[in-house]
Design a protein around this motif. Structure first.
Motif, PDB file in Angstrom:
ATOM      1  N   ARG A   1       0.828  -1.212   0.000  1.00 19.74           N
ATOM      2  CA  ARG A   1       0.000   0.000   0.000  1.00 19.74           C
ATOM      3  C   ARG A   1       0.857   1.255   0.000  1.00 19.74           C
ATOM      4  O   ARG A   1       0.539   2.244  -0.655  1.00 19.74           O
ATOM      5  N   HIS A   2       1.957   1.211   0.744  1.00 18.30           N
ATOM      6  CA  HIS A   2       2.810   2.394   0.854  1.00 18.30           C
ATOM      7  C   HIS A   2       3.465   2.736  -0.482  1.00 18.30           C
ATOM      8  O   HIS A   2       3.462   3.895  -0.903  1.00 18.30           O
ATOM      9  N   PHE A   3       4.011   1.733  -1.171  1.00 18.24           N
ATOM     10  CA  PHE A   3       4.693   1.991  -2.447  1.00 18.24           C
ATOM     11  C   PHE A   3       3.708   2.065  -3.619  1.00 18.24           C
ATOM     12  O   PHE A   3       4.030   2.643  -4.657  1.00 18.24           O
ATOM     13  N   GLY A   4       2.536   1.494  -3.452  1.00 18.10           N
ATOM     14  CA  GLY A   4       1.505   1.617  -4.472  1.00 18.10           C
ATOM     15  C   GLY A   4       1.674   0.645  -5.613  1.00 18.10           C
ATOM     16  O   GLY A   4       0.989  -0.361  -5.705  1.00 18.10           O
ATOM     17  N   ASP A   5       2.602   0.938  -6.507  1.00 23.50           N
ATOM     18  CA  ASP A   5       2.881   0.078  -7.645  1.00 23.50           C
ATOM     19  C   ASP A   5       4.273   0.408  -8.151  1.00 23.50           C
ATOM     20  O   ASP A   5       4.958   1.297  -7.625  1.00 23.50           O
ATOM     21  N   VAL A   6       4.699  -0.293  -9.194  1.00 19.40           N
ATOM     22  CA  VAL A   6       6.067  -0.141  -9.681  1.00 19.40           C
ATOM     23  C   VAL A   6       6.311   1.267 -10.219  1.00 19.40           C
ATOM     24  O   VAL A   6       7.354   1.877  -9.947  1.00 19.40           O
ATOM     25  N   LEU A   7       5.370   1.808 -10.980  1.00 20.01           N
ATOM     26  CA  LEU A   7       5.561   3.150 -11.539  1.00 20.01           C
ATOM     27  C   LEU A   7       5.664   4.208 -10.457  1.00 20.01           C
ATOM     28  O   LEU A   7       6.473   5.140 -10.554  1.00 20.01           O
ATOM     29  N   ALA A   8       4.850   4.078  -9.407  1.00 14.60           N
ATOM     30  CA  ALA A   8       4.932   5.036  -8.297  1.00 14.60           C
ATOM     31  C   ALA A   8       6.266   4.921  -7.593  1.00 14.60           C
ATOM     32  O   ALA A   8       6.899   5.926  -7.254  1.00 14.60           O
ATOM     33  N   ALA A   9       6.735   3.695  -7.371  1.00 11.90           N
ATOM     34  CA  ALA A   9       7.999   3.490  -6.665  1.00 11.90           C
ATOM     35  C   ALA A   9       9.185   4.035  -7.452  1.00 11.90           C
ATOM     36  O   ALA A   9      10.135   4.567  -6.868  1.00 11.90           O
ATOM     37  N   LEU A  10       9.131   3.943  -8.779  1.00 10.11           N
ATOM     38  CA  LEU A  10      10.253   4.393  -9.603  1.00 10.11           C
ATOM     39  C   LEU A  10      10.199   5.883  -9.910  1.00 10.11           C
ATOM     40  O   LEU A  10      11.241   6.523 -10.051  1.00 10.11           O
ATOM     41  N   ASN A  11       9.002   6.459 -10.019  1.00 10.19           N
ATOM     42  CA  ASN A  11       8.867   7.839 -10.492  1.00 10.19           C
ATOM     43  C   ASN A  11       8.567   8.863  -9.418  1.00 10.19           C
ATOM     44  O   ASN A  11       8.548  10.060  -9.706  1.00 10.19           O
ATOM     45  N   THR A  12       8.325   8.429  -8.189  1.00 12.41           N
ATOM     46  CA  THR A  12       8.142   9.362  -7.076  1.00 12.41           C
ATOM     47  C   THR A  12       9.456   9.454  -6.308  1.00 12.41           C
ATOM     48  O   THR A  12       9.896   8.467  -5.730  1.00 12.41           O
ATOM     49  N   PRO A  13      10.136  10.603  -6.329  1.00 12.47           N
ATOM     50  CA  PRO A  13      11.472  10.687  -5.722  1.00 12.47           C
ATOM     51  C   PRO A  13      11.546  10.177  -4.295  1.00 12.47           C
ATOM     52  O   PRO A  13      12.475   9.455  -3.941  1.00 12.47           O
ATOM     53  N   SER A  14      10.581  10.522  -3.453  1.00 10.95           N
ATOM     54  CA  SER A  14      10.631  10.083  -2.059  1.00 10.95           C
ATOM     55  C   SER A  14      10.480   8.563  -1.957  1.00 10.95           C
ATOM     56  O   SER A  14      11.192   7.913  -1.179  1.00 10.95           O
ATOM     57  N   LEU A  15       9.571   7.988  -2.750  1.00 10.33           N
ATOM     58  CA  LEU A  15       9.388   6.541  -2.718  1.00 10.33           C
ATOM     59  C   LEU A  15      10.604   5.822  -3.298  1.00 10.33           C
ATOM     60  O   LEU A  15      10.998   4.756  -2.812  1.00 10.33           O
ATOM     61  N   ARG A  16      11.185   6.385  -4.322  1.00 12.76           N
ATOM     62  CA  ARG A  16      12.369   5.763  -4.925  1.00 12.76           C
ATOM     63  C   ARG A  16      13.514   5.714  -3.915  1.00 12.76           C
ATOM     64  O   ARG A  16      14.226   4.713  -3.816  1.00 12.76           O
ATOM     65  N   GLN A  17      13.688   6.800  -3.158  1.00 14.00           N
ATOM     66  CA  GLN A  17      14.734   6.809  -2.137  1.00 14.00           C
ATOM     67  C   GLN A  17      14.438   5.788  -1.049  1.00 14.00           C
ATOM     68  O   GLN A  17      15.338   5.099  -0.569  1.00 14.00           O
ATOM     69  N   GLN A  18      13.175   5.669  -0.643  1.00 15.82           N
ATOM     70  CA  GLN A  18      12.806   4.675   0.359  1.00 15.82           C
ATOM     71  C   GLN A  18      12.998   3.260  -0.169  1.00 15.82           C
ATOM     72  O   GLN A  18      13.383   2.356   0.574  1.00 15.82           O
ATOM     73  N   LEU A  19      12.730   3.068  -1.458  1.00 12.25           N
ATOM     74  CA  LEU A  19      12.940   1.761  -2.071  1.00 12.25           C
ATOM     75  C   LEU A  19      14.396   1.337  -1.950  1.00 12.25           C
ATOM     76  O   LEU A  19      14.702   0.193  -1.601  1.00 12.25           O
TER      77      LEU A  19
END
Length: 525
Positions: A221-239
């Motif tokens: 739920r937090h990362f949402g999906d692959v596109l959100a994880a790769l294209n949202t800077p804050s989520l990408r850093q958390q990834l």
């Protein structure tokens, strides 16, 4: 004691926690001893402190675990925190561990105290002292909270990390009912979207299975999906900061959506390039097997995977980095691997698509036009949300830019794609000197905004389709991408210079000192 007694004498028990009134013992918090075989308090065998300490050190990190800061602590055996007034009746009934300590006190220290009192009637008998060994002083609040449950039947924790720590202390102290109550609270917290920045808890207990399941659901739920994880800077850093267990939970989840399996492999490659040093070969192989090979698209099957497989076969040419990302290409061709699943992941792009805003600042445009006359034509790149010049989709990195020629009466808008930097590993056939070539496509709708009397409109719109071959992928290709000539008519011929006059032709597209638009990714047909 598994819950609060709400009637009769039991109703007064919660108020006794931490109170001197009617207390008849003291609970002391101390640092556990470190030497194997050394007894605990008053001759307790080392199977208590030492075995538990080793067990704590061996506890695996879950998807909720992050590294904790190391602090200097007092010497082993030292008291930490404030003593807690205790009540023998409550603690005896609530904890087998405390019951054993109390019985030892009654059978040993208690008798000695009675004998001393008979010899010296004026001296008062000492109060029993029940010791709670801790790994550090930072564990005092969670240990007190676990003891508080014995009195109140309530888990005092304001977040996932705190609840995990209370649960760990309760399991060690054998507080009846507390671990189950912590589990219930954790499930509620995770379902409500609470997050954790740390905390450890054993993952092998059967009762902990619902927590792990809830944690994985919360992670997705937090990362949402692959596109959100790769294209949202804050989520990408958390990834990039996730432990391997967290990445494994994402890739193994049936609910973790993507636009294509190519992007899943890109997500793994991005994480692996940043975390290779924190993983071993077995972990990397396990993660790679979660990529669904048969779901990969044509560009990856025809260009990316063959290069990765060749890298794996000749990994000696990769020098000191040969065990990096290159190795997993060969693993993907193991036909016994679960990566041959024929089930596609959930499509994260709705039928109407997902829209990403882009912008070019007036300052960037003006700087590019200042070099126009000497170069004949210039390009200026758009930035997506977060300031990135790149948008990840279909496992590739996409760029959007304007192309402006000297004395032109219109500007072109172009899109281009390239192999992501995650694959640029020393010695790889996909590195910076790559000659991999393939044809790729993209379903997307591109819009440039126009403005008339502060009202926004679509000055230009174009829909890309993958059926025609719009894009070529390869680092050695001199011309790639799709170009939309004369997309943006200019009010006057474009001149060179750095003054504000060179922007007069762009007035219909500039608003709040920016040129803006959108790129809507559409699902593949």
């Amino acid at each position: 004691m598994s819950g609060v007694v709400t009637r009769g004498v039991g109703a007064a028990i919660p108020a006794l926690f931490g109170a001197q009134r009617d207390s008849d013992c003291d609970v002391l918090f101390c640092l556990e001893r470190r030497k194997a075989g050394e007894g605990a308090e008053g001759g307790e065998p080392s199977d208590g402190w030492e075995t538990q300490r080793k067990r704590r050190q061996r506890q695996p990190e879950t998807a909720l675990s992050w590294a904790a800061a190391v602090r200097a602590e007092p010497p082993a055996g030292a008291l930490v925190g404030e003593p807690l007034p205790g009540h023998i009746l409550v603690l005896r009934l609530a904890s087998e561990r405390f019951r054993a300590q109390i019985e030892r006190w009654d059978g040993g220290a208690g008798e000695a105290a009675v004998q001393g009192a008979e010899a010296s009637p004026s001296s008062a008998a000492p109060r029993p002292q029940l010791r709670v060994p801790l790994g550090s002083e930072a564990e005092v609040p969670s240990a007190r909270a676990a003891l508080g449950y014995a009195y109140t039947g309530v888990v005092a924790a304001d977040g996932v990390r705190a609840a995990l720590e209370v649960r760990r202390q309760a399991a060690y102290l054998q507080i009846d009912g507390c671990t189950a109550a912590c589990d219930e609270l954790l499930v509620e917290m995770l379902a409500a979207g609470h997050s954790s920045r740390g905390g450890r808890c054993g993952g092998h207990e059967p009762t902990f299975a619902p927590i792990l399941a809830a944690a994985k659901e919360a992670l997705v739920r937090h990362f949402g999906d692959v596109l959100a994880a790769l294209n949202t800077p804050s989520l990408r850093q958390q990834l990039l900061q996730l432990p391997a267990a967290g990445v494994e939970a994402l890739l193994a989840s049936k609910a973790f959506g993507t636009d294509s399996e190519d992007s899943v492999l890109l997500l793994l490659a991005t994480w692996m390039k940043a975390n290779h040093g924190q993983t071993d070969a077995a972990t990397r192989e396990r993660l790679c097997r979660l990529v669904r090979l048969v779901q990969l698209g044509r560009p990856y099957l025809t260009a990316v995977l063959p290069a990765l497989a060749a890298d794996h076969e000749h990994c000696g040419a990769a020098g000191t980095e040969k065990d990096q990302l290159l190795s997993f290409g060969g693993q993907l061709y193991d036909t016994k691997s679960p990566c041959y699943s024929t089930a596609a992941r959930p499509q994260c792009l709705p039928w109407a698509g997902r829209t990403f805003e882009w912008a070019i600042s007036q300052q960037e445009l003006l700087a590019a036009l200042g070099e126009l006359q000497s170069k004949g034509r210039v390009s200026v790149h758009g930035s997506f949300v977060g300031g990135s010049r790149l948008l990840c989709a279909r496992g590739l990195e996409w760029k959007l830019f304007l192309l402006v020629k000297y004395q032109a009466t219109s500007a072109d808008i172009c899109m281009d794609c390239d192999l992501p930097a995650a694959y640029d590993v020393v010695g790889s056939r996909l590195g910076s000197s790559s000659k991999a070539v393939t044809i790729v496509g993209l379903e997307a709708h591109l819009v440039v905004h126009g403005w008339s009397r502060a009202a926004r409109q679509d000055a230009y719109g174009y829909t890309f389709r993958a059926a025609p071959a719009h894009f070529g992928l390869g680092r050695v290709l001199t011309q790639t991408g799709a170009r939309c000539p004369t997309a943006l008519p200019l009010a006057q011929q474009q001149q060179a210079g750095r003054g504000g006059g060179v922007l007069k032709g762009w007035a219909a597209y500039l608003h709040d000192r920016r040129l803006t638009g959108t790129l809507t990714l559409l699902p593949a047909p």
